[in-house]
Design an enzyme around this catalytic site. Structure first.
Site, mmCIF file in Angstrom:
data_model
loop_
_atom_site.group_PDB
_atom_site.id
_atom_site.type_symbol
_atom_site.label_atom_id
_atom_site.label_comp_id
_atom_site.label_asym_id
_atom_site.label_seq_id
_atom_site.Cartn_x
_atom_site.Cartn_y
_atom_site.Cartn_z
ATOM 1 N N SER A 178 0.802 -1.220 0.000
ATOM 2 C CA SER A 178 0.000 0.000 0.000
ATOM 3 C C SER A 178 0.838 1.274 0.000
ATOM 4 O O SER A 178 0.341 2.335 -0.398
ATOM 5 C CB SER A 178 -0.942 0.004 1.208
ATOM 6 O OG SER A 178 -0.215 -0.192 2.412
ATOM 7 N N HIS A 217 0.052 6.416 6.136
ATOM 8 C CA HIS A 217 0.464 6.117 4.760
ATOM 9 C C HIS A 217 0.816 7.415 4.031
ATOM 10 O O HIS A 217 0.372 8.495 4.425
ATOM 11 C CB HIS A 217 -0.665 5.410 3.993
ATOM 12 C CG HIS A 217 -0.739 3.947 4.250
ATOM 13 N ND1 HIS A 217 -1.205 3.437 5.437
ATOM 14 C CD2 HIS A 217 -0.404 2.875 3.477
ATOM 15 C CE1 HIS A 217 -1.169 2.103 5.378
ATOM 16 N NE2 HIS A 217 -0.671 1.752 4.204
#
Length: 311
Positions: free
Chosen positions: A53, A288
């Site tokens: 990811s 992230h």
């Protein structure tokens, strides 16, 4: 992997054989060319992106799906603005992006789920460039973050007063052992990449800093107790060191994302941070890279490619 060269037989070469006896007529015999076993030449600009990811770009617009161009499995949370896509557009490369949220090193070699084939299936003998950013899920980034989350800047954590104490029970640093295993697995992935794409230049992408390199953090956006911050910094630093070592052992290139992101951690100002905290704005994903981070990672990758003569 060494390429075995077949003997070259030039078209039209004549091999002469004399019939027994004086005055025999010499007749030319044309040799039949043997097929070459030489690997096909790489196709300039052909680029395959592998990864998890931190490569795919969850929540960053535009998210790709089965009905978009290019199509992508919806479960992979892949963005058209992730660093492989931005790099490919900037340099005019032909990208095949198979990065997928949740991927581990095992998912390079096996289907990750229904409609998500093994990432290595995208590799060709003609592939010129491969990037791979993987290993965090093997280490258990998400579990680590959950276990170490603290109710206050001073504790306790979900697993007890100290995250560090939990992961070093009995005097054994469980995460150091896990990092060593990740390094071995990434080395195995790089061997597969070299076997399937022997002429490709390969870049292993490190992870950007989530925590600032010094200081007391920014609870609750990064909900970790002050006493655990150096321990957590060390975990990410060891993971990146393992990735760099695996790349060096394979003769591939390592792209350091930690150093350029030191002042752009999840504790930085919204306009300058590359990685979001647990408290994050829309169109981003907790812990992230955000859109700013993906653009910055693309620039770092492009610079690394230029310094190695890849662009």
């Amino acid at each position: 992997m060494a390429v075995v060269m077949a003997a070259l037989v030039a078209a039209g070469t004549a091999v002469f054989a004399a019939a027994p006896g004086a005055g025999s007529t010499v007749r030319p015999i044309r040799a039949t060319p043997r097929p070459s076993t030489k690997a096909p030449a790489v196709i300039a600009g052909s680029y395959v992106a592998l990864g998890d990811s931190y490569t795919s770009g969850p929540a960053i617009p535009t998210q790709l799906g089965p009905d978009t161009t290019p199509p992508a499995p919806a479960d992979c949370l892949r963005s058209s603005e992730n660093y492989p896509s931005l790099t490919a557009r900037a340099l005019g490369l032909q990208l095949v992006d198979v990065s997928c949220g949740g991927a581990t090193t095992d998912d390079v070699d096996r289907a990750q789920g229904a409609g998500i084939p093994a990432q290595r299936s995208a590799l060709r003998r003609t592939t010129a460039l491969v990037t791979i950013g993987i290993g965090g899920n093997d280490l258990g980034f998400s579990t680590l973050a959950t276990n170490c989350a603290s109710y206050t800047p001073w504790g306790p954590t979900r697993v007890g007063w100290s995250c560090q104490a939990h992961y070093t029970t009995g005097g054994v640093d469980q995460l150091s052992t896990a990092v060593a295993r990740v390094g071995v697995k990434v080395a195995g992935v790089l061997a597969q990449v070299r076997e399937r794409s022997p002429g490709a230049k390969v870049f292993v992408i490190g992870y950007p800093d989530i925590l600032p390199p010094t200081g007391s953090g920014c609870w609750p956006s990064l909900p970790f107790r002050v006493g655990d911050l150096n321990f957590l910094r060390g975990v990410e630093a060891r993971l990146n060191a393992a990735l760099a070592s695996a790349a060096a052992g394979a003769g591939d290139h390592y792209v350091d994302m930690a150093t350029p992101s030191e002042t752009h951690s999840a504790c930085a100002a919204p306009a300058t941070r590359w990685v979001e905290g647990v408290l994050h704005p829309a169109q981003s994903y907790p812990l992230h890279p955000d859109a700013t981070g993906m653009a910055a990672m693309a620039a770092v990758l492009e610079s690394a490619m230029e310094s190695t003569g890849t662009r």
